[in-house]
Design a protein around this motif. Structure first.
Motif, PDB file in Angstrom:
ATOM      1  N   PRO A 195       0.833  -1.207   0.000  1.00 32.49           N
ATOM      2  CA  PRO A 195       0.000   0.000   0.000  1.00 32.49           C
ATOM      3  C   PRO A 195       0.871   1.263   0.000  1.00 32.49           C
ATOM      4  CG  PRO A 195      -0.640  -1.503   1.775  1.00 32.49           C
ATOM      5  CD  PRO A 195       0.653  -2.006   1.216  1.00 32.49           C
ATOM      6  N   VAL A 196       0.385   2.309  -0.651  1.00 30.85           N
ATOM      7  CA  VAL A 196       1.113   3.576  -0.716  1.00 30.85           C
ATOM      8  C   VAL A 196       0.295   4.658  -0.010  1.00 30.85           C
ATOM      9  CG1 VAL A 196       2.065   5.369  -2.218  1.00 30.85           C
ATOM     10  CG2 VAL A 196       2.245   2.961  -2.887  1.00 30.85           C
ATOM     11  N   VAL A 197       0.938   5.329   0.951  1.00 35.51           N
ATOM     12  CA  VAL A 197       0.312   6.436   1.675  1.00 35.51           C
ATOM     13  C   VAL A 197       1.077   7.702   1.299  1.00 35.51           C
ATOM     14  CG1 VAL A 197      -0.210   7.413   3.942  1.00 35.51           C
ATOM     15  CG2 VAL A 197      -0.343   4.931   3.589  1.00 35.51           C
ATOM     16  N   SER A 198       0.368   8.710   0.806  1.00 37.67           N
ATOM     17  CA  SER A 198       1.033   9.918   0.323  1.00 37.67           C
ATOM     18  C   SER A 198       0.682  11.124   1.195  1.00 37.67           C
ATOM     19  CB  SER A 198       0.624  10.184  -1.125  1.00 37.67           C
ATOM     20  OG  SER A 198       1.437  11.170  -1.697  1.00 37.67           O
ATOM     21  N   LEU A 199       1.724  11.852   1.610  1.00 39.93           N
ATOM     22  CA  LEU A 199       1.520  13.079   2.385  1.00 39.93           C
ATOM     23  C   LEU A 199       1.294  14.239   1.421  1.00 39.93           C
ATOM     24  CD1 LEU A 199       4.484  12.679   4.914  1.00 39.93           C
ATOM     25  CD2 LEU A 199       2.075  12.260   5.392  1.00 39.93           C
ATOM     26  N   VAL A 200       0.203  14.968   1.609  1.00 36.66           N
ATOM     27  CA  VAL A 200      -0.054  16.146   0.787  1.00 36.66           C
ATOM     28  C   VAL A 200      -0.364  17.311   1.725  1.00 36.66           C
ATOM     29  CG1 VAL A 200      -0.951  14.816  -1.174  1.00 36.66           C
ATOM     30  CG2 VAL A 200      -2.547  15.667   0.554  1.00 36.66           C
ATOM     31  N   GLY A 201      -0.318  18.520   1.189  1.00 36.57           N
ATOM     32  CA  GLY A 201      -0.649  19.672   2.020  1.00 36.57           C
ATOM     33  C   GLY A 201       0.004  20.931   1.515  1.00 36.57           C
ATOM     34  N   TYR A 202      -0.377  22.027   2.120  1.00 32.75           N
ATOM     35  CA  TYR A 202       0.177  23.320   1.759  1.00 32.75           C
ATOM     36  C   TYR A 202       1.653  23.347   2.119  1.00 32.75           C
ATOM     37  CZ  TYR A 202      -0.799  28.127   0.404  1.00 32.75           C
ATOM     38  OH  TYR A 202      -0.875  29.306  -0.284  1.00 32.75           O
ATOM     39  N   THR A 203       2.435  24.105   1.374  1.00 30.78           N
ATOM     40  CA  THR A 203       3.864  24.183   1.681  1.00 30.78           C
ATOM     41  C   THR A 203       4.064  24.693   3.111  1.00 30.78           C
ATOM     42  OG1 THR A 203       6.011  25.077   0.979  1.00 30.78           O
ATOM     43  CG2 THR A 203       4.093  26.496   0.654  1.00 30.78           C
ATOM     44  N   ARG A 241       9.645   6.261   1.512  1.00 37.45           N
ATOM     45  CA  ARG A 241      10.251   5.475   2.588  1.00 37.45           C
ATOM     46  C   ARG A 241       9.362   4.277   2.915  1.00 37.45           C
ATOM     47  NH1 ARG A 241      13.564   8.537   1.210  1.00 37.45           N
ATOM     48  NH2 ARG A 241      14.853   9.987   2.432  1.00 37.45           N
ATOM     49  N   ASN A 242       9.998   3.155   3.191  1.00 33.18           N
ATOM     50  CA  ASN A 242       9.266   1.940   3.572  1.00 33.18           C
ATOM     51  C   ASN A 242       9.065   1.956   5.079  1.00 33.18           C
ATOM     52  OD1 ASN A 242       8.628  -0.834   4.266  1.00 33.18           O
ATOM     53  ND2 ASN A 242       9.164  -1.312   2.159  1.00 33.18           N
ATOM     54  N   ILE A 243       7.809   1.885   5.516  1.00 32.01           N
ATOM     55  CA  ILE A 243       7.493   1.869   6.944  1.00 32.01           C
ATOM     56  C   ILE A 243       7.027   0.464   7.322  1.00 32.01           C
ATOM     57  CG2 ILE A 243       6.112   2.882   8.801  1.00 32.01           C
ATOM     58  CD1 ILE A 243       7.946   4.909   7.404  1.00 32.01           C
ATOM     59  N   THR A 244       7.786  -0.197   8.192  1.00 29.92           N
ATOM     60  CA  THR A 244       7.417  -1.533   8.656  1.00 29.92           C
ATOM     61  C   THR A 244       6.984  -1.443  10.118  1.00 29.92           C
ATOM     62  OG1 THR A 244       9.039  -2.522   7.161  1.00 29.92           O
ATOM     63  CG2 THR A 244       8.164  -3.931   8.912  1.00 29.92           C
ATOM     64  N   LEU A 245       5.760  -1.865  10.384  1.00 30.98           N
ATOM     65  CA  LEU A 245       5.196  -1.785  11.735  1.00 30.98           C
ATOM     66  C   LEU A 245       5.596  -3.020  12.549  1.00 30.98           C
ATOM     67  CD1 LEU A 245       1.681  -0.432  10.688  1.00 30.98           C
ATOM     68  CD2 LEU A 245       3.677   0.852  11.441  1.00 30.98           C
ATOM     69  N   PRO A 246       5.448  -2.965  13.866  1.00 27.23           N
ATOM     70  CA  PRO A 246       5.873  -4.096  14.713  1.00 27.23           C
ATOM     71  C   PRO A 246       5.231  -5.430  14.336  1.00 27.23           C
ATOM     72  CG  PRO A 246       5.427  -2.168  16.060  1.00 27.23           C
ATOM     73  CD  PRO A 246       4.987  -1.821  14.679  1.00 27.23           C
ATOM     74  N   ASP A 247       4.017  -5.394  13.744  1.00 28.27           N
ATOM     75  CA  ASP A 247       3.367  -6.661  13.370  1.00 28.27           C
ATOM     76  C   ASP A 247       3.664  -7.059  11.923  1.00 28.27           C
ATOM     77  OD1 ASP A 247       1.944  -4.798  12.002  1.00 28.27           O
ATOM     78  OD2 ASP A 247      -0.001  -5.232  12.906  1.00 28.27           O
ATOM     79  N   ASN A 248       4.752  -6.494  11.371  1.00 27.85           N
ATOM     80  CA  ASN A 248       5.214  -6.807  10.013  1.00 27.85           C
ATOM     81  C   ASN A 248       4.327  -6.268   8.894  1.00 27.85           C
ATOM     82  OD1 ASN A 248       7.667  -7.975  10.464  1.00 27.85           O
ATOM     83  ND2 ASN A 248       6.882 -10.066  10.581  1.00 27.85           N
ATOM     84  N   LYS A 249       3.302  -5.517   9.239  1.00 28.30           N
ATOM     85  CA  LYS A 249       2.547  -4.848   8.179  1.00 28.30           C
ATOM     86  C   LYS A 249       3.424  -3.695   7.675  1.00 28.30           C
ATOM     87  CE  LYS A 249      -2.222  -5.822   9.518  1.00 28.30           C
ATOM     88  NZ  LYS A 249      -2.466  -6.103  10.924  1.00 28.30           N
ATOM     89  N   ALA A 250       3.467  -3.530   6.352  1.00 27.55           N
ATOM     90  CA  ALA A 250       4.345  -2.508   5.771  1.00 27.55           C
ATOM     91  C   ALA A 250       3.595  -1.679   4.744  1.00 27.55           C
ATOM     92  CB  ALA A 250       5.558  -3.169   5.124  1.00 27.55           C
ATOM     93  N   PHE A 251       4.022  -0.425   4.620  1.00 29.89           N
ATOM     94  CA  PHE A 251       3.478   0.428   3.561  1.00 29.89           C
ATOM     95  C   PHE A 251       4.555   1.414   3.144  1.00 29.89           C
ATOM     96  CE2 PHE A 251       2.458   2.612   7.532  1.00 29.89           C
ATOM     97  CZ  PHE A 251       2.734   3.949   7.271  1.00 29.89           C
ATOM     98  N   LEU A 252       4.377   2.022   1.972  1.00 32.42           N
ATOM     99  CA  LEU A 252       5.300   3.034   1.484  1.00 32.42           C
ATOM    100  C   LEU A 252       4.716   4.398   1.794  1.00 32.42           C
ATOM    101  CD1 LEU A 252       6.334   1.556  -1.977  1.00 32.42           C
ATOM    102  CD2 LEU A 252       7.699   1.627   0.098  1.00 32.42           C
ATOM    103  N   LEU A 253       5.546   5.263   2.382  1.00 33.68           N
ATOM    104  CA  LEU A 253       5.122   6.620   2.711  1.00 33.68           C
ATOM    105  C   LEU A 253       5.833   7.573   1.755  1.00 33.68           C
ATOM    106  CD1 LEU A 253       3.513   8.372   4.767  1.00 33.68           C
ATOM    107  CD2 LEU A 253       5.640   8.537   6.091  1.00 33.68           C
ATOM    108  N   THR A 254       5.072   8.396   1.024  1.00 35.84           N
ATOM    109  CA  THR A 254       5.681   9.334   0.088  1.00 35.84           C
ATOM    110  C   THR A 254       5.397  10.766   0.522  1.00 35.84           C
ATOM    111  OG1 THR A 254       3.805   9.580  -1.444  1.00 35.84           O
ATOM    112  CG2 THR A 254       5.234   7.677  -1.775  1.00 35.84           C
ATOM    113  N   ASP A 255       6.398  11.613   0.332  1.00 39.18           N
ATOM    114  CA  ASP A 255       6.283  13.045   0.665  1.00 39.18           C
ATOM    115  C   ASP A 255       6.482  13.819  -0.627  1.00 39.18           C
ATOM    116  OD1 ASP A 255       6.316  15.543   1.841  1.00 39.18           O
ATOM    117  OD2 ASP A 255       8.397  15.408   2.494  1.00 39.18           O
TER     118      ASP A 255
END
Length: 421
Positions: A195-203, A241-255
């Motif tokens: 899964p890909v989670v993307s950060l968006v927002g005003y500068t 960046r790849n974010i791996t949680l303690p229960d091995n669930k992982a997602f990609l975080l993009t800025d």
């Protein structure tokens, strides 16, 4: 030496955000090391075709330039070629607009080859129809704000229409190669079903600070921090960046690059390949500077840009950041938002809970009996699933776990008992 400028704006039909827009223009100028020493505004029902402002106001600007010893007039909207030409002639100074300021900031901050190419293309596309108006300005005052890196020695080369068109084509060809690489990376991610989670927002809302807070909390050993500074457009590159949680669930975080009022269409077009990271996401985290009194207006600017990028259909969680500066209760939860502080790493757990429930809805709790000759699968599930119990049976290794539905379906032959989802 810091250059001095007068900023000029037209308040069309009493716009509610005009004052904020002028304040932002001042901040954009400061980001280019330009000292704003005066401001002149005009209320009008339409823009003056030949000079953007009325002739009386042109005289006032000229007087203000002389009084404040300023050498630049910065206008709050994108000027037409004829407006630049006429203003240059009557004011006898360098005339630039909001678009050039933003292009300059992007030119300064671009670090990767892709970002540099995107900025170059946007600058050249902006210049092309304005060759006559810009000729005098760039020739008279090489360097400084207003198309950085366009010194007087380069003027003839840069202002030759055919050369510019050829250069745009060459840059776009190189850019296409880099975009193709990015698309290959995206396809690989989709193939891996991460899964890909993307950060968006005003500068300057705190996207990079939030990314760093998440990295430090959940992947402290990665050491892959991103640049986070209290200034407009601190980062232009899309960081993944790849974010791996303690229960091995992982997602990609993009800025991604931050948004701003009247983001030039040349830039949106040039940066489309970078901004497409937003439209490819499974979830958007809309980071809001909650301490900004005008945050509701800035939310709307971001929403409009997200819509323009074709990402309006993607689920959104609002992260009301910098809550520590508001005096309100935090961390706190509401149905569609989390009040938090990336700086103090407070509210991260609440935000992560929202992310989890949004992107990990396809996980299944089950038991599998893996034959002893399929040991590689034991390693795979230990790395890619949340294994809660392991026992050794007569016919193989029994795993009690929560895994992705895709893996559950792929290895259904080994299912012993499904506990529910």
């Amino acid at each position: 030496m810091e250059q001095k400028a007068i900023i000029v704006g037209v308040n069309l039909n009493d716009q509610s955000d005009f004052t904020d827009s002028m304040e932002e223009l001042k901040n954009l100028a400061a980001a280019c090391d330009v000292d704003v020493v005066g401001e002149l505004t005009q209320n009008a029902s339409k823009i003056h075709i030949s000079h953007y402002i009325g002739t009386g106001k042109v005289k006032e600007v000229k007087e203000l330039l002389e009084q404040r010893d300023a050498s630049i007039a910065i206008f709050n909207d994108e000027l037409s070629p004829s407006q630049i030409r006429n203003l240059e002639k009557d004011l006898d100074c360098k005339v630039i607009d909001r678009t050039i300021l933003i292009l300059d900031i992007f030119a300064d901050r671009a670090q990767t080859r892709e970002a540099q190419l995107q900025v170059d293309v946007a600058q050249l596309q902006y210049m092309l129809p304005r060759l006559i108006g810009l000729r005098e300005s760039l020739g008279r005052q090489g360097g400084g704000v207003g198309m950085k890196n366009r010194g007087a020695g380069e003027t003839k080369l840069e202002l030759d229409r055919r050369r510019i068109e050829a250069k745009i084509s060459a840059l776009q060809k190189e850019l296409e190669g880099l975009v193709a690489q990015r698309q290959v990376q995206r396809k690989q991610r989709q193939k891996n079903r991460i899964p890909v989670v993307s950060l968006v927002g005003y500068t300057n809302a705190g996207k990079s600070s939030l990314m760093n807070a998440i990295l430090e909390t959940y992947n402290p050993e990665s050491g892959k921090q991103v640049l986070a500074k209290d200034m407009l457009f601190a980062t232009l590159e899309t960081s993944v960046r790849n974010i791996t949680l303690p229960d091995n669930k992982a997602f990609l975080l993009t800025d991604t690059v931050g948004f701003v009022r009247k983001l030039p269409h040349h830039l949106i077009k040039a940066f489309r390949s970078t901004l497409e990271e937003v439209s490819e996401a499974d979830l958007l985290i809309h980071v809001v500077d909650y301490s900004n009194p005008e945050h509701e207006k800035l939310i709307e600017v971001t929403r409009e840009t997200v819509e323009e990028l074709g990402a309006g259909h993607i689920p959104v969680i609002y992260a009301y950041n910098k809550a520590e500066l508001t005096g309100g209760e935090w961390p706190a939860n509401e149905p569609d938002r989390v009040y938090m502080s990336a700086k103090h790493k407070t509210g991260l757990d609440e935000l992560m809970q929202r992310i989890r429930s949004s992107i990990f809805g396809d996980y299944v709790r089950c038991e599998m009996l893996i034959p002893f000759d399929q040991g590689r699968l034991i390693a795979y599930f230990n790395d890619n699933a949340n294994v809660t119990a392991t026992s050794y049976e007569e016919n193989g290794t029994k795993l009690t776990m929560e895994c992705r539905r895709a893996d559950y379906e792929k290895y259904q032959a080994y299912i012993v008992e499904e506990e529910g989802s």
